[in-house]
Design a protein around this motif. Structure first.
Motif, PDB file in Angstrom:
ATOM      1  N   GLU A  79       7.342 -15.176  -0.205  1.00  7.24           N
ATOM      2  CA  GLU A  79       7.667 -13.325  -0.507  1.00  7.24           C
ATOM      3  C   GLU A  79       7.375 -12.866  -1.274  1.00  7.24           C
ATOM      4  O   GLU A  79       8.712 -11.923  -2.177  1.00  7.24           O
ATOM      5  CB  GLU A  79       9.219 -13.648   0.153  1.00  7.24           C
ATOM      6  N   ALA A  80       6.064 -12.543  -1.988  1.00 11.43           N
ATOM      7  CA  ALA A  80       6.392 -12.144  -3.039  1.00 11.43           C
ATOM      8  C   ALA A  80       5.891 -10.174  -3.043  1.00 11.43           C
ATOM      9  O   ALA A  80       6.455  -9.829  -1.601  1.00 11.43           O
ATOM     10  CB  ALA A  80       4.547 -11.608  -3.821  1.00 11.43           C
ATOM     11  N   ARG A  81       6.046 -10.091  -3.968  1.00 13.06           N
ATOM     12  CA  ARG A  81       5.304  -8.329  -4.142  1.00 13.06           C
ATOM     13  C   ARG A  81       5.050  -7.449  -4.369  1.00 13.06           C
ATOM     14  O   ARG A  81       4.261  -7.959  -5.536  1.00 13.06           O
ATOM     15  CB  ARG A  81       7.413  -7.073  -4.484  1.00 13.06           C
ATOM     16  N   VAL A  82       4.087  -6.934  -3.684  1.00 12.37           N
ATOM     17  CA  VAL A  82       2.818  -5.642  -4.607  1.00 12.37           C
ATOM     18  C   VAL A  82       3.109  -4.405  -5.217  1.00 12.37           C
ATOM     19  O   VAL A  82       4.153  -4.060  -4.782  1.00 12.37           O
ATOM     20  CB  VAL A  82       1.679  -5.510  -3.375  1.00 12.37           C
ATOM     21  N   HIS A  83       3.247  -4.491  -6.666  1.00  8.86           N
ATOM     22  CA  HIS A  83       3.444  -2.773  -7.308  1.00  8.86           C
ATOM     23  C   HIS A  83       1.879  -1.834  -7.367  1.00  8.86           C
ATOM     24  O   HIS A  83       0.787  -2.934  -7.881  1.00  8.86           O
ATOM     25  CB  HIS A  83       3.585  -3.271  -8.764  1.00  8.86           C
ATOM     26  N   VAL A  84       1.641  -1.472  -7.115  1.00  5.06           N
ATOM     27  CA  VAL A  84       0.659  -0.186  -6.852  1.00  5.06           C
ATOM     28  C   VAL A  84       1.239   1.224  -7.623  1.00  5.06           C
ATOM     29  O   VAL A  84       2.014   1.146  -8.313  1.00  5.06           O
ATOM     30  CB  VAL A  84       0.108   0.017  -5.350  1.00  5.06           C
ATOM     31  N   LEU A  85      -0.232   1.878  -8.247  1.00  2.63           N
ATOM     32  CA  LEU A  85      -0.079   2.389  -8.483  1.00  2.63           C
ATOM     33  C   LEU A  85      -0.924   3.525  -8.359  1.00  2.63           C
ATOM     34  O   LEU A  85      -2.033   3.485  -8.184  1.00  2.63           O
ATOM     35  CB  LEU A  85      -0.471   2.763 -10.437  1.00  2.63           C
ATOM     36  N   GLY A  86      -0.936   5.330  -8.247  1.00  2.00           N
ATOM     37  CA  GLY A  86      -1.689   6.102  -7.810  1.00  2.00           C
ATOM     38  C   GLY A  86      -1.028   7.041  -7.409  1.00  2.00           C
ATOM     39  O   GLY A  86      -0.253   7.534  -8.812  1.00  2.00           O
ATOM     40  N   PRO A  87      -1.597   8.427  -7.025  1.00  2.64           N
ATOM     41  CA  PRO A  87      -1.193   9.658  -7.689  1.00  2.64           C
ATOM     42  C   PRO A  87      -0.145  10.397  -7.687  1.00  2.64           C
ATOM     43  O   PRO A  87       0.653  11.375  -8.346  1.00  2.64           O
ATOM     44  CB  PRO A  87      -2.332  10.871  -6.483  1.00  2.64           C
ATOM     45  N   GLY A  88       0.759   9.583  -6.736  1.00  2.24           N
ATOM     46  CA  GLY A  88       1.870  10.028  -6.507  1.00  2.24           C
ATOM     47  C   GLY A  88       3.260   9.167  -7.102  1.00  2.24           C
ATOM     48  O   GLY A  88       4.484   9.446  -7.363  1.00  2.24           O
ATOM     49  N   GLY A  89       1.997   8.273  -8.177  1.00  2.00           N
ATOM     50  CA  GLY A  89       3.169   7.529  -9.347  1.00  2.00           C
ATOM     51  C   GLY A  89       3.577   6.039  -8.890  1.00  2.00           C
ATOM     52  O   GLY A  89       2.603   5.915  -8.115  1.00  2.00           O
ATOM     53  N   PRO A  90       3.557   5.469  -9.485  1.00  6.14           N
ATOM     54  CA  PRO A  90       3.960   3.824  -9.304  1.00  6.14           C
ATOM     55  C   PRO A  90       5.460   3.444  -8.294  1.00  6.14           C
ATOM     56  O   PRO A  90       6.205   3.790  -7.602  1.00  6.14           O
ATOM     57  CB  PRO A  90       5.273   3.400 -10.509  1.00  6.14           C
ATOM     58  N   ARG A  91       4.743   2.595  -7.049  1.00  3.90           N
ATOM     59  CA  ARG A  91       5.207   1.555  -6.459  1.00  3.90           C
ATOM     60  C   ARG A  91       5.239   0.707  -5.689  1.00  3.90           C
ATOM     61  O   ARG A  91       4.426  -0.365  -6.549  1.00  3.90           O
ATOM     62  CB  ARG A  91       5.580   2.662  -4.416  1.00  3.90           C
ATOM     63  N   SER A  92       7.117   0.016  -5.043  1.00  2.24           N
ATOM     64  CA  SER A  92       6.196  -1.625  -4.451  1.00  2.24           C
ATOM     65  C   SER A  92       6.433  -1.867  -3.246  1.00  2.24           C
ATOM     66  O   SER A  92       7.348  -0.851  -2.923  1.00  2.24           O
ATOM     67  CB  SER A  92       7.233  -2.245  -5.747  1.00  2.24           C
ATOM     68  N   MET A  93       6.443  -2.857  -2.668  1.00  2.00           N
ATOM     69  CA  MET A  93       6.032  -2.884  -1.548  1.00  2.00           C
ATOM     70  C   MET A  93       5.778  -4.360  -0.705  1.00  2.00           C
ATOM     71  O   MET A  93       5.968  -5.315  -1.986  1.00  2.00           O
ATOM     72  CB  MET A  93       5.264  -2.844  -0.127  1.00  2.00           C
ATOM     73  N   ALA A  94       6.918  -5.057  -0.288  1.00  2.00           N
ATOM     74  CA  ALA A  94       7.511  -6.057   0.738  1.00  2.00           C
ATOM     75  C   ALA A  94       5.729  -6.713   0.922  1.00  2.00           C
ATOM     76  O   ALA A  94       4.844  -6.286   1.406  1.00  2.00           O
ATOM     77  CB  ALA A  94       7.957  -7.268   0.990  1.00  2.00           C
ATOM     78  N   PHE A  95       5.376  -7.821   0.269  1.00  3.32           N
ATOM     79  CA  PHE A  95       4.183  -8.454   1.050  1.00  3.32           C
ATOM     80  C   PHE A  95       3.532  -8.672   2.303  1.00  3.32           C
ATOM     81  O   PHE A  95       2.459  -8.305   2.685  1.00  3.32           O
ATOM     82  CB  PHE A  95       4.075  -9.620  -0.177  1.00  3.32           C
ATOM     83  N   ALA A  96       5.020  -8.565   2.762  1.00  5.80           N
ATOM     84  CA  ALA A  96       3.722  -8.826   4.617  1.00  5.80           C
ATOM     85  C   ALA A  96       4.471  -6.817   5.086  1.00  5.80           C
ATOM     86  O   ALA A  96       4.157  -7.407   6.079  1.00  5.80           O
ATOM     87  CB  ALA A  96       5.996  -9.037   5.094  1.00  5.80           C
TER      88      ALA A  96
ATOM     89  N   HIS B 241      -4.868 -11.217  11.490  1.00  6.34           N
ATOM     90  CA  HIS B 241      -5.794 -10.426  10.844  1.00  6.34           C
ATOM     91  C   HIS B 241      -4.797  -9.926   9.254  1.00  6.34           C
ATOM     92  O   HIS B 241      -5.434  -9.396   8.111  1.00  6.34           O
ATOM     93  CB  HIS B 241      -5.220  -8.519  11.317  1.00  6.34           C
ATOM     94  N   LYS B 242      -3.685 -10.657   9.079  1.00  5.44           N
ATOM     95  CA  LYS B 242      -3.396 -11.101   7.830  1.00  5.44           C
ATOM     96  C   LYS B 242      -1.837 -12.633   8.140  1.00  5.44           C
ATOM     97  O   LYS B 242      -2.408 -12.506   9.003  1.00  5.44           O
ATOM     98  CB  LYS B 242      -2.033  -9.993   7.897  1.00  5.44           C
ATOM     99  N   PRO B 243      -1.860 -12.651   6.536  1.00  9.31           N
ATOM    100  CA  PRO B 243      -0.981 -14.068   6.757  1.00  9.31           C
ATOM    101  C   PRO B 243      -0.025 -13.908   8.162  1.00  9.31           C
ATOM    102  O   PRO B 243       1.269 -12.563   8.302  1.00  9.31           O
ATOM    103  CB  PRO B 243      -0.738 -14.491   5.919  1.00  9.31           C
ATOM    104  N   TRP B 244       0.018 -14.850   8.412  1.00  6.10           N
ATOM    105  CA  TRP B 244       1.460 -15.236  10.331  1.00  6.10           C
ATOM    106  C   TRP B 244       2.464 -15.692   9.597  1.00  6.10           C
ATOM    107  O   TRP B 244       2.434 -16.640   9.427  1.00  6.10           O
ATOM    108  CB  TRP B 244       0.245 -15.674  10.837  1.00  6.10           C
TER     109      TRP B 244
END
Length: 337
Positions: free
Chosen positions: A172-189, A266-269
């Motif tokens: 149950e990791a989280r993914v951190h991303v950065l884009g034109p709208g700034g930083p955000r994170s989402m659950a790996f699921a 198509h993704k980890p199940w």
């Protein structure tokens, strides 16, 4: 290979700015993207080299977990003493994947961005909704030995190829991303997608967003875990079925469980509801067999891959048994214990 331009990003702001352009792609290790370009599956107009960015560290988080930079190489991650002690399930999955040479180049962020190894996706002479939306799925009715048994659609029956991602899903990791709208994170699921009617979309990144890191929670299930990978040969092969099993045990009973499957969708199940039902149950073959039946509800073969349903059921039971006994599958001696 089609012509493209190239720029080396000097900082995160430049990377995001360049990555927002139409036809731009980020490149780090390039172990998948370059293959796709050579086969004319991917035709980026511009490559943004992110290897110079400060995303190659593994750091403690305030909550007691670890944050893994997107540019940490798979080999370095698997060898890190903190990972080996606290998240051995992830280390095992990493060592089960690819080859030592590829692990030396492949990155954490790139692993999440891997694309399917479906034969029809790679063959530009065949229809593929993932490669060319609306063209059809050549795999349906074709050779389907490696294809999905869960979560597929009439538009796509491809599977996700990563080993690392299966372990990250179970943890149950989280993914951190950065884009034109700034930083955000989402659950790996929530990072990867099922194909549905838009199989060309592998994940939920917005245009121009760059993965900056992956965060592991404090609990790593270091005592009771196993990563079991079933494949056609013992090394350098993608999973037919893989199982990341993580248990917290109390007096011979299951206090908490996490199980993710690879090579089947198509993704980890995962089925968190089925995992919750294991709480308080005895760790025995009957419990694990019943759980496998729930986890595989709705599984449907395509003919050539019907065997995957039986194989997955047996692999789930075996991996959970290994985890409960505290005897994880070895990635050095690959004989199944």
């Amino acid at each position: 290979m089609n012509p493209f331009s190239y720029v080396r990003a000097a900082d995160l702001d430049q990377a995001v700015r360049e990555g927002a352009a139409e036809g731009a792609r980020f490149i780090a290790g390039g172990t998948n993207l370059l293959d796709l370009m050579k086969e004319n599956v991917e035709r980026p107009r511009r490559l943004i080299d992110i290897n110079g960015l400060p995303l190659d560290r593994i750091e403690e988080t305030p909550g007691g977990g670890l944050r893994i930079g997107a540019l940490v190489r798979n080999a370095d991650l698997a060898a890190d003493a903190r990972l080996r002690a606290r998240y051995p399930l992830l280390c095992s999955a990493l060592l089960a994947g690819a080859s030592p040479q590829l692990r030396n180049m492949a990155t954490t962020g790139g692993n999440l961005m891997q694309r399917t190894r479906c034969y029809y996706f790679y063959d530009v002479a065949t229809p593929c909704n993932k490669r060319r939306p609306g063209s059809g799925c050549g795999a349906v009715g074709g050779v389907t030995r490696i294809h999905a048994i869960l979560g597929a659609s009439a538009q796509c029956i491809a599977t996700h190829p990563s080993d690392m991602c299966v372990a990250l899903a179970a943890l149950e990791a989280r993914v951190h991303v950065l884009g034109p709208g700034g930083p955000r994170s989402m659950a790996f699921a929530d990072f990867h997608r099922l194909p549905g009617d838009t199989p060309q979309l592998d994940n939920n990144l917005a245009p121009g967003e760059l993965i900056t890191g992956v965060e592991l929670p404090p609990e790593g299930f270091s005592r009771h875990h196993s990563y079991l990978k079933i494949r056609d040969r013992a090394a350098y092969a993608f999973a037919l079925v893989s199982v990341a099993a993580a248990l917290r045990m109390e007096g011979g009973r299951i206090a908490a469980a996490r199980v993710a499957l690879g090579g089947v969708a198509h993704k980890p199940w995962r089925r968190p509801d089925a995992e919750q039902a294991l709480a308080g149950a005895p760790a025995n073959p009957e419990t694990f067999t019943a759980f496998a039946s729930v986890l595989l509800e709705g599984a449907q073969g395509q003919g050539d891959n019907d065997f995957k349903i039986v194989l997955a059921r047996r692999a789930i039971v075996r991996a959970l048994t290994q985890a409960a006994h505290g005897t994880p599958q070895s990635q050095t001696d690959k004989r199944i214990a």
